[in-house]
Scaffold this motif. Structure first.
Motif, short mmCIF file in Angstrom:
data_model
loop_
_atom_site.label_atom_id
_atom_site.label_comp_id
_atom_site.label_asym_id
_atom_site.label_seq_id
_atom_site.Cartn_x
_atom_site.Cartn_y
_atom_site.Cartn_z
N LEU A 198 0.82 -1.02 -0.44
CA LEU A 198 0.11 -0.09 -0.11
C LEU A 198 0.16 1.09 0.08
CD1 LEU A 198 -2.60 1.33 -0.16
CD2 LEU A 198 -2.66 0.82 2.27
N VAL A 199 1.86 1.11 0.79
CA VAL A 199 2.92 2.21 1.10
C VAL A 199 3.27 2.61 -0.72
CG1 VAL A 199 4.96 3.06 1.40
CG2 VAL A 199 3.16 1.89 3.20
N LEU A 200 3.51 1.23 -1.25
CA LEU A 200 4.37 1.67 -2.50
C LEU A 200 3.01 2.34 -3.79
CD1 LEU A 200 6.19 -1.49 -2.93
CD2 LEU A 200 7.61 0.82 -2.63
N LEU A 201 2.42 1.83 -3.02
CA LEU A 201 1.11 2.36 -4.24
C LEU A 201 1.07 3.61 -4.12
CD1 LEU A 201 -1.21 0.47 -6.08
CD2 LEU A 201 -2.37 0.46 -4.24
N PHE A 202 1.30 4.53 -2.64
CA PHE A 202 0.56 5.83 -3.14
C PHE A 202 1.89 6.28 -4.09
CE2 PHE A 202 -1.90 5.02 0.91
CZ PHE A 202 -2.74 6.56 1.03
N ALA A 203 3.13 6.10 -3.76
CA ALA A 203 3.47 6.72 -4.98
C ALA A 203 3.87 6.41 -6.50
CB ALA A 203 5.19 5.18 -5.29
N THR A 204 2.37 6.13 -7.04
CA THR A 204 1.76 6.22 -8.46
C THR A 204 1.34 7.60 -8.32
OG1 THR A 204 -0.25 4.91 -7.74
CG2 THR A 204 1.84 3.72 -8.48
N GLY A 205 0.56 7.75 -7.55
CA GLY A 205 -0.33 8.88 -7.49
C GLY A 205 -1.71 9.11 -8.45
N ARG A 206 -1.98 7.31 -8.27
CA ARG A 206 -2.99 6.95 -8.37
C ARG A 206 -4.53 6.66 -7.52
NH1 ARG A 206 -2.76 8.36 -13.95
NH2 ARG A 206 -0.45 7.85 -14.36
N ARG A 207 -5.07 7.95 -7.58
CA ARG A 207 -6.25 7.69 -6.63
C ARG A 207 -7.32 7.30 -6.32
NH1 ARG A 207 -6.90 14.24 -7.81
NH2 ARG A 207 -7.14 13.09 -10.01
N GLY A 208 -7.70 6.42 -8.26
CA GLY A 208 -9.07 5.33 -7.70
C GLY A 208 -8.28 4.68 -6.91
N PRO A 209 -6.86 3.68 -7.41
CA PRO A 209 -7.16 2.15 -6.82
C PRO A 209 -6.59 2.42 -5.30
CG PRO A 209 -5.65 2.52 -8.81
CD PRO A 209 -6.49 4.11 -8.96
N ILE A 210 -6.24 3.80 -4.61
CA ILE A 210 -5.99 4.19 -3.29
C ILE A 210 -7.55 3.95 -2.57
CG2 ILE A 210 -5.62 5.56 -1.50
CD1 ILE A 210 -2.77 3.41 -2.71
N VAL A 211 -8.38 4.82 -2.95
CA VAL A 211 -8.95 4.73 -2.66
C VAL A 211 -10.19 3.34 -3.01
CG1 VAL A 211 -12.07 6.03 -2.56
CG2 VAL A 211 -9.52 7.38 -3.06
N SER A 212 -10.38 2.75 -3.65
CA SER A 212 -10.80 1.75 -4.04
C SER A 212 -10.71 0.68 -2.49
CB SER A 212 -10.49 0.75 -5.11
OG SER A 212 -9.62 0.58 -5.34
N ILE A 213 -9.33 0.57 -2.61
CA ILE A 213 -8.54 -0.62 -1.39
C ILE A 213 -9.61 -0.35 -0.20
CG2 ILE A 213 -6.39 -1.06 0.05
CD1 ILE A 213 -5.26 -0.72 -2.81
N ILE A 214 -9.11 1.00 0.40
CA ILE A 214 -9.96 2.15 1.48
C ILE A 214 -11.56 1.57 2.03
CG2 ILE A 214 -10.65 3.80 2.73
CD1 ILE A 214 -7.74 5.29 1.94
N ALA A 215 -11.97 1.70 0.61
CA ALA A 215 -14.00 0.84 0.50
C ALA A 215 -13.75 0.01 1.59
CB ALA A 215 -14.02 1.36 -0.25
N SER A 216 -13.08 -0.73 0.07
CA SER A 216 -13.08 -2.20 0.84
C SER A 216 -12.58 -2.39 2.34
CB SER A 216 -12.10 -2.99 -0.47
OG SER A 216 -10.81 -2.88 -0.27
N VAL A 217 -11.92 -2.40 2.94
CA VAL A 217 -11.12 -2.63 4.07
C VAL A 217 -12.27 -1.67 4.88
CG1 VAL A 217 -9.96 -1.90 5.76
CG2 VAL A 217 -8.83 -2.36 3.79
N VAL A 218 -12.99 -0.72 4.78
CA VAL A 218 -14.21 -0.42 5.42
C VAL A 218 -15.43 -1.02 5.69
CG1 VAL A 218 -15.58 1.62 6.12
CG2 VAL A 218 -13.16 1.98 5.30
N VAL A 219 -16.16 -1.71 4.59
CA VAL A 219 -16.93 -2.31 4.42
C VAL A 219 -16.72 -3.75 4.46
CG1 VAL A 219 -18.28 -3.36 2.66
CG2 VAL A 219 -17.47 -1.04 2.36
N MET A 220 -15.54 -4.07 3.90
CA MET A 220 -14.89 -6.01 5.03
C MET A 220 -15.89 -6.16 6.49
SD MET A 220 -12.16 -7.33 2.79
CE MET A 220 -10.89 -6.36 3.07
#
Length: 421
Positions: A198-220
């Protein structure tokens, strides 16, 4: 006859789910360019052959498959008005071949716990492999450039492709770490690996995948029945994991991470403004064309046709708006019902590790589908929705391992084609 598959079908139990996972990311994977055939068509062909083999060995169809087929029958109506350009032709061809394989394949290749585990672990393996490859290529060590693009990029993978491949694998790792069934050290190892990626994913600057991961964890952690008796502890674990990952993200302090953190702070940029403009145009088209404008014709009826004329693609960047604008109100309504039922089944079916992973993929895919890509870009979402339709919460994960009359719990309706196994 025993409900176990024939011995000759055993390879299908492995190769079918494996190639289905490859197909889910085939549009993002570039490293198979040395093959004499396109990697996407290779994976699609293998999936279709595995489906055929499974159908020959056990010729019966689960009744829920007709939900999918009914939706795709409705998708035929906008074909009459499809765009007369390369994008329109490509979109329709992909929709009725590759995307259809993604949503039909799970009913034959992911109906047992063993098959689902192979699929999930392949997603994890692809995420790990391409994290290593992207790091070596320098994609994750570059500054975020002007215009919302990373200055670094290779033939292996670009930053957006990397983010789209890693996100589903990271969601599955998180589900593995949160649910029981493994020792505590193993669960913490899964969560640790997910945090690093996840930390490495932040380096890409891509907001959609980051938001999708956070949303999935919250819902789970908030809705999955698997955590009903220990939801408080699970939420605490999720919060601690998020704080640890957040601390490393803030310390990393690269341009990509700053872009994502700025988004969470309410900042806007050209990408956000562009989506707002596209969505406004889509709402105007919906009101003016209740029968839809035809697949691929969204840019034709707006001011963006020059993009497709130059070989680009333009679509509403929202699966719901895409169905309504190009398919019409009927197709849009049917698509909405399909998505809603799939989400409901994913939530109610999240009673164990595999069910929680399915729920996470559905939520992650839905978030991505509502901000990026067109119908054919949502392969992971289509596969996850099909898996949600397959599972029966009252029967557990093995409900479709045998025909319904041989299952151990309440039988479901099924359509027999020739024989009774």
């Amino acid at each position: 006859m025993s409900s176990s598959p024939s011995s000759w079908l055993s390879p299908v139990l492995v190769f079918g789910p494996l190639f289905l996972a490859v197909l889910a990311h085939s549009g993002q994977i570039k490293y198979l360019g040395w093959l004499p055939v396109d990697a996407t068509f290779l994976a699609t062909g293998v999936v279709f052959l595995c489906v055929l083999a499974a159908l020959i060995d056990r010729p019966w169809l689960d009744n829920r498959l007709w939900w999918v087929l009914s939706l795709w029958i409705l998708f035929l109506f906008p074909v009459a008005g499809m765009a007369d350009n390369s994008y329109g032709l490509q979109k329709v061809f992909t929709l009725f071949t590759i995307t259809l394989a993604c949503v039909v394949g799970p009913f034959f290749l992911l109906r047992t716990a063993r098959q689902q585990k192979v699929f999930f672990e392949t997603l994890i393996a692809l995420a790990v492999i391409f994290t290593a490859m992207s790091w070596q290529a320098g994609i994750l060590r570059s500054d975020y450039g002007v215009g919302g693009e990373l200055e670094a990029g290779t033939d292996v993978m670009n930053p957006l492709s990397f983010a789209r491949v890693v996100a589903p694998g990271l969601v599955v790792m998180t589900a593995y770490g949160f649910t029981r069934g493994r020792s505590v050290p193993v669960r913490f190892a899964w969560l640790g690996l997910a945090a690093v990626m996840l930390v490495l994913l932040f380096a890409t600057g891509r907001r959609g995948p980051i938001v999708s991961i956070i949303a999935s964890v919250v819902v789970m952690v908030a809705l999955a029945p698997a955590f009903k008796k220990r939801r408080g502890r699970t939420i605490s674990l999720a919060v601690v994991s998020a704080l640890v990952a957040g601390w490393f993200v803030i310390r990393n302090d690269n341009a990509g991470a700053q872009r994502i953190l700025g988004f969470f702070a309410g900042e806007s940029d050209a990408s956000t403004s562009a989506r707002e403009y596209i969505w406004a145009e889509a709402f105007d088209v919906i009101g003016a064309s209740p029968w839809g404008v035809g697949w691929g014709n969204f840019p034709t009826v707006t001011d963006m046709e020059s993009l497709t004329a130059a070989g680009g693609r333009m679509y509403p960047h929202n699966i719901f708006l895409e169905g309504l604008t190009e398919g019409g109100w009927l197709v849009g309504a049917a698509l909405s019902v399909f998505l809603a039922v799939g989400c409901y089944r994913a939530v109610t079916g999240a009673t164990d590790t595999l069910g929680v992973a399915i729920l996470g993929l559905v939520v992650s895919g839905m978030v991505n589908a509502f901000v990026s890509g067109d119908l054919n870009d949502q392969k992971v979402l289509w596969i996850a929705l099909a898996m949600a339709f397959i599972t029966r919460p009252e029967a557990g994960r093995h409900a479709l391992d045998a025909p319904p009359d041989l299952a151990t719990s309440r039988p479901t309706r099924s359509r027999r084609l020739t024989r009774t196994p």
